[in-house]
Scaffold this active site. Sequence first.
Site, PDB file in Angstrom:
ATOM      1  N   TYR A 193       0.839  -1.207   0.000  1.00  0.00           N
ATOM      2  CA  TYR A 193       0.000   0.000   0.000  1.00  0.00           C
ATOM      3  C   TYR A 193       0.871   1.254   0.000  1.00  0.00           C
ATOM      4  O   TYR A 193       0.578   2.225  -0.689  1.00  0.00           O
ATOM      5  CB  TYR A 193      -0.938   0.014   1.213  1.00  0.00           C
ATOM      6  CG  TYR A 193      -1.917   1.161   1.154  1.00  0.00           C
ATOM      7  CD1 TYR A 193      -3.114   1.022   0.469  1.00  0.00           C
ATOM      8  CD2 TYR A 193      -1.611   2.393   1.730  1.00  0.00           C
ATOM      9  CE1 TYR A 193      -3.997   2.083   0.364  1.00  0.00           C
ATOM     10  CE2 TYR A 193      -2.501   3.458   1.631  1.00  0.00           C
ATOM     11  CZ  TYR A 193      -3.695   3.297   0.946  1.00  0.00           C
ATOM     12  OH  TYR A 193      -4.571   4.348   0.833  1.00  0.00           O
ATOM     13  N   LYS A 214       0.072   8.153 -23.176  1.00  0.00           N
ATOM     14  CA  LYS A 214       0.498   8.450 -24.548  1.00  0.00           C
ATOM     15  C   LYS A 214       1.994   8.148 -24.691  1.00  0.00           C
ATOM     16  O   LYS A 214       2.386   7.025 -24.944  1.00  0.00           O
ATOM     17  CB  LYS A 214       0.189   9.912 -24.897  1.00  0.00           C
ATOM     18  CG  LYS A 214      -1.282  10.207 -25.132  1.00  0.00           C
ATOM     19  CD  LYS A 214      -2.073  10.385 -23.869  1.00  0.00           C
ATOM     20  CE  LYS A 214      -3.456  10.945 -24.127  1.00  0.00           C
ATOM     21  NZ  LYS A 214      -4.283  10.925 -22.916  1.00  0.00           N
ATOM     22  N   PHE A 274     -19.055  14.833 -25.981  1.00  0.00           N
ATOM     23  CA  PHE A 274     -18.622  14.010 -27.121  1.00  0.00           C
ATOM     24  C   PHE A 274     -18.524  12.530 -26.765  1.00  0.00           C
ATOM     25  O   PHE A 274     -18.673  11.669 -27.620  1.00  0.00           O
ATOM     26  CB  PHE A 274     -17.278  14.501 -27.671  1.00  0.00           C
ATOM     27  CG  PHE A 274     -16.187  14.552 -26.641  1.00  0.00           C
ATOM     28  CD1 PHE A 274     -16.054  15.643 -25.801  1.00  0.00           C
ATOM     29  CD2 PHE A 274     -15.299  13.498 -26.492  1.00  0.00           C
ATOM     30  CE1 PHE A 274     -15.067  15.678 -24.833  1.00  0.00           C
ATOM     31  CE2 PHE A 274     -14.301  13.524 -25.538  1.00  0.00           C
ATOM     32  CZ  PHE A 274     -14.191  14.619 -24.690  1.00  0.00           C
ATOM     33  N   ARG A 307     -13.278  15.723 -33.546  1.00  0.00           N
ATOM     34  CA  ARG A 307     -12.585  16.748 -32.757  1.00  0.00           C
ATOM     35  C   ARG A 307     -12.995  18.087 -33.340  1.00  0.00           C
ATOM     36  O   ARG A 307     -12.312  18.692 -34.135  1.00  0.00           O
ATOM     37  CB  ARG A 307     -11.053  16.595 -32.837  1.00  0.00           C
ATOM     38  CG  ARG A 307     -10.512  15.369 -32.130  1.00  0.00           C
ATOM     39  CD  ARG A 307     -10.258  15.518 -30.638  1.00  0.00           C
ATOM     40  NE  ARG A 307     -11.399  15.338 -29.776  1.00  0.00           N
ATOM     41  CZ  ARG A 307     -11.323  14.908 -28.513  1.00  0.00           C
ATOM     42  NH1 ARG A 307     -10.166  14.558 -27.987  1.00  0.00           N
ATOM     43  NH2 ARG A 307     -12.391  14.843 -27.758  1.00  0.00           N
ATOM     44  N   ASP A 339       1.172  21.026 -20.009  1.00  0.00           N
ATOM     45  CA  ASP A 339       0.551  19.723 -20.223  1.00  0.00           C
ATOM     46  C   ASP A 339       1.572  18.993 -21.079  1.00  0.00           C
ATOM     47  O   ASP A 339       1.657  19.194 -22.288  1.00  0.00           O
ATOM     48  CB  ASP A 339      -0.794  19.875 -20.943  1.00  0.00           C
ATOM     49  CG  ASP A 339      -1.467  18.527 -21.144  1.00  0.00           C
ATOM     50  OD1 ASP A 339      -0.749  17.517 -21.270  1.00  0.00           O
ATOM     51  OD2 ASP A 339      -2.713  18.486 -21.183  1.00  0.00           O
ATOM     52  N   PHE A 350      -7.797  21.787 -24.274  1.00  0.00           N
ATOM     53  CA  PHE A 350      -8.085  20.364 -24.408  1.00  0.00           C
ATOM     54  C   PHE A 350      -9.319  20.081 -23.559  1.00  0.00           C
ATOM     55  O   PHE A 350      -9.540  20.744 -22.546  1.00  0.00           O
ATOM     56  CB  PHE A 350      -6.903  19.470 -23.996  1.00  0.00           C
ATOM     57  CG  PHE A 350      -7.246  18.017 -24.202  1.00  0.00           C
ATOM     58  CD1 PHE A 350      -7.383  17.517 -25.482  1.00  0.00           C
ATOM     59  CD2 PHE A 350      -7.532  17.185 -23.129  1.00  0.00           C
ATOM     60  CE1 PHE A 350      -7.792  16.206 -25.691  1.00  0.00           C
ATOM     61  CE2 PHE A 350      -7.937  15.869 -23.333  1.00  0.00           C
ATOM     62  CZ  PHE A 350      -8.070  15.376 -24.625  1.00  0.00           C
ATOM     63  N   THR A 351     -10.104  19.087 -23.972  1.00  0.00           N
ATOM     64  CA  THR A 351     -11.434  18.869 -23.368  1.00  0.00           C
ATOM     65  C   THR A 351     -11.395  18.735 -21.836  1.00  0.00           C
ATOM     66  O   THR A 351     -12.032  19.511 -21.124  1.00  0.00           O
ATOM     67  CB  THR A 351     -12.075  17.605 -23.978  1.00  0.00           C
ATOM     68  OG1 THR A 351     -11.154  16.519 -23.843  1.00  0.00           O
ATOM     69  CG2 THR A 351     -12.394  17.810 -25.452  1.00  0.00           C
TER      70      THR A 351
HETATM   71  N1  F0G Z   1      -4.066  16.369 -21.793  1.00  0.00           N
HETATM   72  C1  F0G Z   1      -4.003  16.036 -23.091  1.00  0.00           C
HETATM   73  C2  F0G Z   1      -3.249  16.889 -24.045  1.00  0.00           C
HETATM   74  C3  F0G Z   1      -4.653  14.866 -23.543  1.00  0.00           C
HETATM   75  O1  F0G Z   1      -4.590  14.546 -24.832  1.00  0.00           O
HETATM   76  C4  F0G Z   1      -5.362  14.072 -22.607  1.00  0.00           C
HETATM   77  C5  F0G Z   1      -6.084  12.889 -23.042  1.00  0.00           C
HETATM   78  C6  F0G Z   1      -5.389  14.481 -21.268  1.00  0.00           C
HETATM   79  C7  F0G Z   1      -4.727  15.630 -20.899  1.00  0.00           C
HETATM   80  C8  F0G Z   1      -6.126  13.692 -20.228  1.00  0.00           C
HETATM   81  O2  F0G Z   1      -5.462  12.544 -19.935  1.00  0.00           O
HETATM   82  O3  F0G Z   1      -6.994  10.694 -20.689  1.00  0.00           O
HETATM   83  O4  F0G Z   1      -5.072  10.259 -19.169  1.00  0.00           O
HETATM   84  O5  F0G Z   1      -7.063  11.472 -18.351  1.00  0.00           O
HETATM   85  N2  F0G Z   1      -6.311  12.629 -24.228  1.00  0.00           N
HETATM   86  C9  F0G Z   1      -6.982  11.456 -24.776  1.00  0.00           C
HETATM   87  C10 F0G Z   1      -7.199  11.643 -26.242  1.00  0.00           C
HETATM   88  C11 F0G Z   1      -8.219  11.074 -24.054  1.00  0.00           C
HETATM   89  O6  F0G Z   1      -7.825  10.737 -26.841  1.00  0.00           O
HETATM   90  O7  F0G Z   1      -6.749  12.622 -26.823  1.00  0.00           O
HETATM   91  P1  F0G Z   1      -6.189  11.171 -19.506  1.00  0.00           P
END
Ligand code: F0G
Length: 459
Positions: free
Chosen positions: A72, A258, A449, A382, A215, A124-125
């Site tokens: 843990y 990624k 989305f 997108r 980021d 970013f979303t």
């Molecule tokens: N920042 C960027 C630039 C991203 O592309 C993503 C995720 C995140 C933050 C969030 O990270 O998914 O590990 O919680 N991108 C994925 C995509 C979902 O398909 O572009 P996460």
Amino acid sequence: MMNGPVEPFKIKMVEHVGMPDEKRRKEAIKEAGYNTFLLKSEDVFIDLLTDSGTSAMSDYQWSGMLLGDEAYAGARNFYNLEKAIQDILGYKYIVPTHQGRGAEHLMYSHLVKPGQIVPRNMYFTTSKLHVELPGGKMVDMIIDEAHDPENEHPFKGNVDLKKLQKYIDDYGLDKIAFVSVEQDVNMAGGQPVSMENLRKLREFCNDYKLKIIYDATRSSENAYFIREREKGYENTPIIEILREMMGYSDGCIYSAKKDCLVNIGGFLATNDKDIFEATRNMVVVYEGLHTYGGMAGRDMEAVARGLREGTKYEYLKYRIHQVRYLGDMLREVNVPIVKPIGGHAVFLDAVKFLPHLEREQWPAQTLAAAIYEDSAVRSMERGAISKGRDKETGENLFPALELVRLTIPRRVYTNSHMEYTAESIIRLYEKRNTIPGLKMIYEPEYLRFFQARFEKLSL
Ligand code: F0G
């Protein structure tokens, strides 16, 4: 003729995939409400939905998984991860999280106060949402070139310092929570930021004592572009480039799914003791203890090894060129794509591809569904559906870029898969005026989305 660098690996294990026939493809996409996120993976032949969590791990990473220390507290894999981040990115402190948005949540809720803004080189979303939840607003400071799919600027992810200056003048310095800089900007088409721009931004922010939080999710791929395109870096090792990049920031959030070549994981890292202490305190509330943050010991080991592996020059060269291979096939026959071809994906310009559709007939959503129907290749919208509604007026926002993302998982598909994909898209482009638009019939409140549903209109 061979195209680009050869894969610097051989395949040791395979996963069989089936090809649904035309009848099943039509049924499946209808059942999914014409939203590719709602398709079952077993109905997909080539999955280009995302590069997130979809990498093939190496034997070195898999063997590390067996060395998972599932204590843990204080697992050895945490210290391996901490060391890898210190070695590669140069930050002193790290807080592990289950994935990137966990890190965004901790970092942004600590730094953003209600009414503040966060200038960023395109949204970013999940990042935008985690700025909005504590009462902030994300505003765009990317260079204008990034909004034009045809513009061939080599560093379309760059920050426009004049825009940042204007936010400071208009809102006042105390309204800026921090400055957020994404590398290899996802929503702009996987476009890099130059070292010169990062350096200048640091000097600019020093004058105002503004914090810069990256980021850094796709920073290794960004570092490759710096080496490829920026004078003076032609022979610099990727790790040195990365350390210089990170050195111009106060910290970063990072989705390990990624560039770290793993299926799950994330972290934040910083040299700022206050940020570290505050976020390390909150991680135990939302993610798990500060030495695992929602990851199993084995996952942390895979991230630690993957972070190092993902900075190897030969690997990155193959990676970026495979994406370019797909893009070039489309570009050669004038299929409209975002140029230059980016780091993790090829982006189709859906407005140009389907000019007969209104923006409220969702061209990118429509095109992603049509590609699936044609070939069982899964891609992702997108554009306006991803952007969502204006928080204050409730109106749909229509970003200049209305794109379909063909995202290439790392080390997973061969170049024949790329050729199959290109053939399907070229076929659709030839009969593009027979493709009808969509009507949205269900819209969730957050990150619509992922779960929105649509119906096919008639032409
Ligand atoms: N920042 C960027 C630039 C991203 O592309 C993503 C995720 C995140 C933050 C969030 O990270 O998914 O590990 O919680 N991108 C994925 C995509 C979902 O398909 O572009 P996460």
